[in-house]
Write a protein that holds these residues in place. Structure first.
Motif, short mmCIF file in Angstrom:
data_model
loop_
_atom_site.label_atom_id
_atom_site.label_comp_id
_atom_site.label_asym_id
_atom_site.label_seq_id
_atom_site.Cartn_x
_atom_site.Cartn_y
_atom_site.Cartn_z
N HIS A 179 -15.46 47.52 36.55
CA HIS A 179 -16.54 48.46 37.01
C HIS A 179 -15.75 49.85 36.82
N TRP A 180 -14.48 49.91 36.46
CA TRP A 180 -13.84 51.12 35.94
C TRP A 180 -13.87 52.29 37.04
N GLY A 181 -14.00 51.78 38.31
CA GLY A 181 -14.16 52.86 39.52
C GLY A 181 -15.41 53.41 39.54
N ASN A 182 -16.39 52.80 38.78
CA ASN A 182 -17.83 53.31 38.82
C ASN A 182 -18.35 52.24 39.66
N VAL A 183 -18.84 52.74 40.95
CA VAL A 183 -19.81 51.47 41.68
C VAL A 183 -21.33 51.25 40.86
N GLU A 184 -21.69 52.38 40.08
CA GLU A 184 -22.90 52.38 39.64
C GLU A 184 -22.74 51.26 38.29
N ARG A 185 -21.82 51.33 37.47
CA ARG A 185 -21.40 50.24 36.61
C ARG A 185 -21.09 48.93 37.02
N GLY A 186 -20.61 48.82 38.28
CA GLY A 186 -20.20 47.55 38.90
C GLY A 186 -21.61 46.74 39.19
N LEU A 187 -22.57 47.84 39.88
CA LEU A 187 -23.84 47.05 40.14
C LEU A 187 -24.50 46.75 39.02
N LYS A 188 -24.35 47.23 37.97
CA LYS A 188 -25.26 46.94 36.79
C LYS A 188 -24.47 45.52 36.23
N ILE A 189 -23.43 45.26 36.29
CA ILE A 189 -22.75 44.05 36.07
C ILE A 189 -23.45 43.02 36.96
N ILE A 190 -23.30 43.19 38.03
CA ILE A 190 -23.69 42.21 39.00
C ILE A 190 -25.11 41.78 38.70
N LYS A 191 -26.08 42.94 38.44
CA LYS A 191 -27.46 42.80 38.18
C LYS A 191 -27.84 41.75 37.02
N ASP A 192 -26.98 42.27 35.89
CA ASP A 192 -27.23 41.61 34.83
C ASP A 192 -26.72 40.08 34.80
N PHE A 193 -25.60 39.75 35.16
CA PHE A 193 -25.26 38.59 35.44
C PHE A 193 -25.73 37.37 36.51
N SER A 194 -26.34 38.20 37.66
CA SER A 194 -26.95 37.51 38.64
C SER A 194 -28.41 36.86 38.18
N ARG A 195 -28.87 37.69 37.24
CA ARG A 195 -30.05 37.24 36.57
C ARG A 195 -29.79 36.03 35.58
N ILE A 196 -28.78 36.00 34.91
CA ILE A 196 -28.36 34.81 34.35
C ILE A 196 -28.24 33.57 35.26
N VAL A 197 -27.69 33.86 36.37
CA VAL A 197 -27.35 32.69 37.23
C VAL A 197 -28.59 32.23 37.74
N ARG A 198 -29.57 33.07 38.13
CA ARG A 198 -30.82 32.70 38.67
C ARG A 198 -31.67 31.96 37.70
N PHE A 199 -31.71 32.42 36.26
CA PHE A 199 -32.71 31.76 35.33
C PHE A 199 -32.07 30.46 34.82
N ASN A 200 -30.66 30.29 35.09
CA ASN A 200 -30.06 28.97 34.69
C ASN A 200 -30.15 28.01 35.94
N ASN A 201 -30.30 28.55 37.01
CA ASN A 201 -30.08 27.87 38.22
C ASN A 201 -28.87 27.00 38.50
N ILE A 202 -27.59 28.03 38.44
CA ILE A 202 -26.23 27.40 38.51
C ILE A 202 -25.91 28.05 39.96
N LYS A 203 -24.77 27.25 40.19
CA LYS A 203 -23.78 27.86 41.17
C LYS A 203 -22.73 28.84 40.87
N ALA A 204 -22.93 30.17 41.10
CA ALA A 204 -21.81 31.02 40.56
C ALA A 204 -21.33 31.88 41.70
N ALA A 205 -20.21 32.42 41.71
CA ALA A 205 -19.47 33.33 42.36
C ALA A 205 -19.16 34.35 41.42
N ILE A 206 -19.52 35.77 41.94
CA ILE A 206 -18.97 36.93 41.23
C ILE A 206 -17.85 37.47 41.92
#
Length: 251
Positions: free
Chosen positions: A18-45
């Motif tokens: 996230h490099w100390g930037n909350v918005e960047r951290g939120l974007k990482i969470i959004k992009d990867f959680s989309r992959i998690v849902r699409f593939n229906n896997i169990k994942a922790a961030i």
């Protein structure tokens, strides 16, 4: 001992990307959680918690020539910032996970409702920290890079005696690592030595981990950890991190 939470779990290590930037951290969470849902896997961030003001010795705080000190200071987040990221992870259907690097950060794990606590390879014999983590009674995952057999034996026995679920990750502490450095036969060793626990693979390969994760799965690893990042704002992506499309392909 109930180890079901670790079975077939993908741990997506956000770390300090996230490099100390909350918005960047939120974007990482959004992009990867989309992959998690699409593939229906169990994942922790997974996040990393540090009490930065106490973590860096006062005599070294101004040392800009030491890369790790500079990065730790530059990636500092507040309690409210971490709370924002935690809520986003929860809202997006992923398991809450964090590595606390000090005792105060263990308290933060409890306060924010973290579900799984990770012990980094570097802390496998930091007993004040380990004892503090045990008081939470939360499931624990540990990486074993650079550790001795006694280190792992002592840690596993400690959590077994407290009836706290523990997963044990094979890991080589090379960032990045090449295929010929992975020592995947250690997965066989860990499975034979700790048959009642989930064995995993924490991986830092150079860009790609497709072949190694298949071999690790064939050997019996059932949880997998990988650093994640996004290509955004010209920030260089470390060679041991995976982008969303790489994790999608892997899964």
């Amino acid at each position: 001992m109930n180890n079901h939470i670790f079975e077939d779990l993908f741990v997506l290590e956000l770390a300090n990307n996230h490099w100390g930037n909350v918005e960047r951290g939120l974007k990482i969470i959004k992009d990867f959680s989309r992959i998690v849902r699409f593939n229906n896997i169990k994942a922790a961030i997974k996040l990393q918690f540090r009490d930065v003001d106490q973590f860096i010795h006062k005599d070294f705080r101004d040392r800009s020539d030491i890369r790790y000190i500079k990065k730790t200071l530059n990636t500092k987040l507040s309690r409210n910032d971490y709370g924002t990221l935690v809520q986003a992870i929860k809202k997006n259907g992923c398991i809450l996970m964090s590595t606390p690097f000090d005792e105060r950060s263990v308290d933060l794990c409890v306060e924010l409702g973290i579900e799984i606590i990770k012990i980094a390879s570097s802390d496998i014999n930091d007993w004040p920290l380990i004892e503090k983590i045990a008081t939470t009674k939360k499931p624990v995952m540990v990486s074993t890079g650079g550790s001795s057999r006694k280190d792992i034996d002592d840690l596993v026995k400690f959590f077994e005696n407290r009836n706290i679920p523990i997963a044990i990750n094979h890991c080589v502490s090379l960032y990045p690592s090449e295929d010929n450095e992975l020592e995947l036969n250690q997965i066989d060793y860990l499975k034979n030595r700790y048959p009642n626990h989930i064995i995993g693979f924490s991986t830092h390969e150079h860009n790609d981990w497709t072949s190694s994760i298949m071999i690790a799965y064939a050997k019996g690893a059932r949880t997998f950890e990988r650093h994640i990042d996004i290509d955004m704002d010209g920030v260089p992506v470390s060679p041991y991190c995976s982008l969303p499309e790489q994790v999608d392909y892997l899964v």
